[in-house]
Design a protein around this motif. Structure first.
Motif, mmCIF file in Angstrom:
data_model
loop_
_atom_site.group_PDB
_atom_site.id
_atom_site.type_symbol
_atom_site.label_atom_id
_atom_site.label_comp_id
_atom_site.label_asym_id
_atom_site.label_seq_id
_atom_site.Cartn_x
_atom_site.Cartn_y
_atom_site.Cartn_z
ATOM 1 N N LEU A 1 -28.659 6.462 36.796
ATOM 2 C CA LEU A 1 -28.273 7.325 37.905
ATOM 3 C C LEU A 1 -27.999 8.740 37.415
ATOM 4 C CD1 LEU A 1 -27.520 7.411 40.948
ATOM 5 C CD2 LEU A 1 -25.164 6.889 40.258
ATOM 6 N N GLN B 1 -30.209 -0.683 48.886
ATOM 7 C CA GLN B 1 -30.741 0.650 48.625
ATOM 8 C C GLN B 1 -32.252 0.606 48.824
ATOM 9 O OE1 GLN B 1 -29.601 2.731 45.051
ATOM 10 N NE2 GLN B 1 -27.430 2.309 45.330
ATOM 11 N N TYR C 1 -32.367 8.685 40.586
ATOM 12 C CA TYR C 1 -32.434 7.937 39.343
ATOM 13 C C TYR C 1 -33.600 8.459 38.511
ATOM 14 C CZ TYR C 1 -29.744 4.222 41.760
ATOM 15 O OH TYR C 1 -28.800 3.493 42.437
ATOM 16 N N PHE D 1 -27.743 -0.962 37.169
ATOM 17 C CA PHE D 1 -28.984 -1.707 36.976
ATOM 18 C C PHE D 1 -29.114 -2.178 35.535
ATOM 19 C CE2 PHE D 1 -31.571 -1.230 40.790
ATOM 20 C CZ PHE D 1 -30.899 -0.230 41.469
ATOM 21 N N GLY D 2 -29.746 -3.347 35.372
ATOM 22 C CA GLY D 2 -30.194 -3.762 34.061
ATOM 23 C C GLY D 2 -31.462 -3.002 33.696
ATOM 24 N N LYS D 3 -31.964 -3.242 32.489
ATOM 25 C CA LYS D 3 -33.140 -2.514 32.017
ATOM 26 C C LYS D 3 -34.446 -3.074 32.568
ATOM 27 C CE LYS D 3 -31.283 -0.634 27.704
ATOM 28 N NZ LYS D 3 -29.901 -0.642 28.151
ATOM 29 N N GLY D 4 -34.363 -4.219 33.232
ATOM 30 C CA GLY D 4 -35.562 -4.791 33.838
ATOM 31 C C GLY D 4 -36.238 -5.816 32.946
ATOM 32 N N TYR E 1 -34.161 -6.746 42.357
ATOM 33 C CA TYR E 1 -35.187 -5.844 42.858
ATOM 34 C C TYR E 1 -36.489 -6.121 42.110
ATOM 35 C CZ TYR E 1 -32.081 -2.749 45.527
ATOM 36 O OH TYR E 1 -31.216 -2.229 46.456
ATOM 37 N N PHE F 1 -35.533 -6.223 38.325
ATOM 38 C CA PHE F 1 -34.274 -5.599 37.948
ATOM 39 C C PHE F 1 -33.107 -6.348 38.568
ATOM 40 C CE2 PHE F 1 -35.522 -1.710 35.858
ATOM 41 C CZ PHE F 1 -36.798 -1.475 36.329
ATOM 42 N N GLN G 1 -36.248 6.745 35.503
ATOM 43 C CA GLN G 1 -36.677 5.495 34.881
ATOM 44 C C GLN G 1 -37.490 5.799 33.639
ATOM 45 O OE1 GLN G 1 -39.358 2.937 37.126
ATOM 46 N NE2 GLN G 1 -38.744 1.140 35.945
ATOM 47 N N PHE H 1 -36.807 8.501 40.778
ATOM 48 C CA PHE H 1 -36.746 7.785 42.043
ATOM 49 C C PHE H 1 -35.548 8.238 42.852
ATOM 50 C CE2 PHE H 1 -40.097 4.767 41.733
ATOM 51 C CZ PHE H 1 -40.243 4.471 40.388
ATOM 52 N N TYR I 1 -25.560 7.988 52.275
ATOM 53 C CA TYR I 1 -25.610 7.952 50.824
ATOM 54 C C TYR I 1 -27.044 8.084 50.320
ATOM 55 C CZ TYR I 1 -20.801 6.122 50.733
ATOM 56 O OH TYR I 1 -19.452 5.960 50.876
ATOM 57 N N TYR J 1 -25.623 11.620 42.815
ATOM 58 C CA TYR J 1 -25.701 11.000 44.122
ATOM 59 C C TYR J 1 -24.904 11.811 45.130
ATOM 60 C CZ TYR J 1 -21.127 8.842 43.055
ATOM 61 O OH TYR J 1 -19.811 8.619 42.727
ATOM 62 N N TYR K 1 -29.350 8.876 46.452
ATOM 63 C CA TYR K 1 -29.227 8.769 44.997
ATOM 64 C C TYR K 1 -30.495 9.279 44.310
ATOM 65 C CZ TYR K 1 -25.861 5.232 46.607
ATOM 66 O OH TYR K 1 -24.842 4.575 47.254
ATOM 67 N N ALA L 1 -45.118 1.729 41.668
ATOM 68 C CA ALA L 1 -44.390 1.750 42.934
ATOM 69 C C ALA L 1 -42.887 1.856 42.684
ATOM 70 C CB ALA L 1 -44.694 0.494 43.739
ATOM 71 N N GLY L 2 -42.170 2.074 43.772
ATOM 72 C CA GLY L 2 -40.713 2.077 43.701
ATOM 73 C C GLY L 2 -40.167 0.663 43.716
ATOM 74 N N LEU L 3 -38.862 0.543 43.712
ATOM 75 C CA LEU L 3 -38.220 -0.767 43.716
ATOM 76 C C LEU L 3 -38.065 -1.259 45.136
ATOM 77 C CD1 LEU L 3 -37.302 0.585 40.944
ATOM 78 C CD2 LEU L 3 -35.332 -0.947 41.082
ATOM 79 N N PHE M 1 -35.772 2.506 48.155
ATOM 80 C CA PHE M 1 -36.283 3.445 47.170
ATOM 81 C C PHE M 1 -37.527 4.168 47.674
ATOM 82 C CE2 PHE M 1 -33.956 2.909 43.175
ATOM 83 C CZ PHE M 1 -33.149 1.843 43.512
ATOM 84 N N GLY M 2 -37.655 5.435 47.242
ATOM 85 C CA GLY M 2 -38.880 6.161 47.459
ATOM 86 C C GLY M 2 -39.944 5.738 46.462
ATOM 87 N N PRO M 3 -41.163 6.275 46.573
ATOM 88 C CA PRO M 3 -42.274 5.863 45.723
ATOM 89 C C PRO M 3 -42.241 6.456 44.323
ATOM 90 C CG PRO M 3 -43.004 7.523 47.258
ATOM 91 C CD PRO M 3 -41.593 7.213 47.627
ATOM 92 N N LEU N 1 -24.836 1.490 42.262
ATOM 93 C CA LEU N 1 -25.236 0.237 41.640
ATOM 94 C C LEU N 1 -25.430 0.442 40.146
ATOM 95 C CD1 LEU N 1 -27.995 -1.130 44.080
ATOM 96 C CD2 LEU N 1 -25.534 -1.561 44.096
ATOM 97 N N MET O 1 -35.298 1.631 29.193
ATOM 98 C CA MET O 1 -33.977 2.133 29.565
ATOM 99 C C MET O 1 -33.586 1.725 30.972
ATOM 100 S SD MET O 1 -32.971 3.715 26.905
ATOM 101 C CE MET O 1 -31.593 4.691 27.462
ATOM 102 N N GLY O 2 -34.515 1.173 31.721
ATOM 103 C CA GLY O 2 -34.207 0.790 33.092
ATOM 104 C C GLY O 2 -34.004 2.010 33.969
ATOM 105 N N LEU O 3 -33.197 1.861 34.987
ATOM 106 C CA LEU O 3 -32.873 2.950 35.909
ATOM 107 C C LEU O 3 -31.509 3.512 35.553
ATOM 108 C CD1 LEU O 3 -35.158 1.762 37.746
ATOM 109 C CD2 LEU O 3 -33.769 2.512 39.651
#
Lengths: 111, 113
Positions: free
Chosen positions: B45, B102, B35, A101-104, A35, A88, B37, B90, B31, B48, B33, A41-43, B104-106, A99, B41-43
């Motif tokens: 969850l 998946q 998240y 996810f990695g930290k990016g 991603y 990501f 961010q 998100f 489905y 959901y 979800y 913005a979002g992913l 994603f929203g903004p 899913l 730390m990334g994303l």
């Protein structure tokens, strides 16, 4: 739980190739994804690979999957300044509807 | 992104206040979800839902509640906000593609003072 690891930062010059790496721990992966997130913005899904594939190419993008080593990579050819973003890695494991996810990895492309 | 919207875009809360974040889809996907961010730390969850009327805990559910009364909407609630909940939130929707994409929203940027 399952873990997905990525390096946090990569800097390249415009026109070079970029390679972003990802490792994961569980061998029951089904789909693996890359991603892209631009600032504010979002992913957005960039590309994906099914776990029974070794490689997938899509224009400037090449995804390589080594299931034995649980290693996924994304190569961007002829990297442009517009490719600067956070990338990501994400893994879908069998039996899960979520899913991991990695930290990016933040990719910075300089002119 | 395939019709996923989030409300509000930004919010500042004081510690102890409550609020609800709304995620809406204009499709008919099952489905959804939530998240969060955070830098480095990334994303992660939070919760959901696999369909209307159902919810499940994710990796970091504490301090949050969710509801999915209508298929199109997935709400994330903070009953008593804490500074540790300062984050970008998100929402995502699982598309009906063969490869489980998946959308994603903004995002909603929340600051808790």
């Amino acid at each position: 739980g399952e873990d997905v690891e990525q390096s946090l930062f990569l800097s390249v010059r415009e026109g070079d190739s970029s390679v972003i790496n990802c490792t994961y721990t569980d061998s029951s992966s089904t789909y693996l994804y890359w991603y892209k997130q631009e600032p504010g913005a979002g992913l957005q899904l960039l590309t994906y690979i099914f776990s029974n594939m070794d490689m997938k190419q899509d224009q400037r993008l090449t995804v390589l999957l080594n299931k034995k080593d649980k290693h996924l990579s994304l190569r961007i050819a002829d990297t442009q300044t517009g490719d600067s973003a956070i990338y990501f890695c994400a893994v879908k494991y069998a039996g899960y509807s979520t899913l991991t996810f990695g930290k990016g990895t933040m990719l910075l492309v300089s002119p | 992104n395939a019709g996923v919207t989030q409300t509000p875009k930004f919010r500042v809360l004081k510690t102890g206040q409550s609020m609800t974040l709304l995620c809406a889809q204009d499709m008919n996907h099952e489905y959804m979800y939530w998240y969060r961010q955070d830098p480095g730390m990334g994303l992660r969850l939070i919760h959901y839902s696999v369909g209307e009327g159902t919810t499940a805990k994710g990796e970091v559910p504490d301090g949050y509640n969710v509801s999915r009364l209508k298929k199109q909407n997935f709400l994330l609630g903070l009953e008593s906000a804490a500074p540790s909940q300062t984050s970008v939130y998100f929402c995502a929707v699982l598309a009906d593609s063969s490869y489980n994409e998946q959308f994603f929203g903004p995002g909603t940027r929340l600051t808790v003072l």
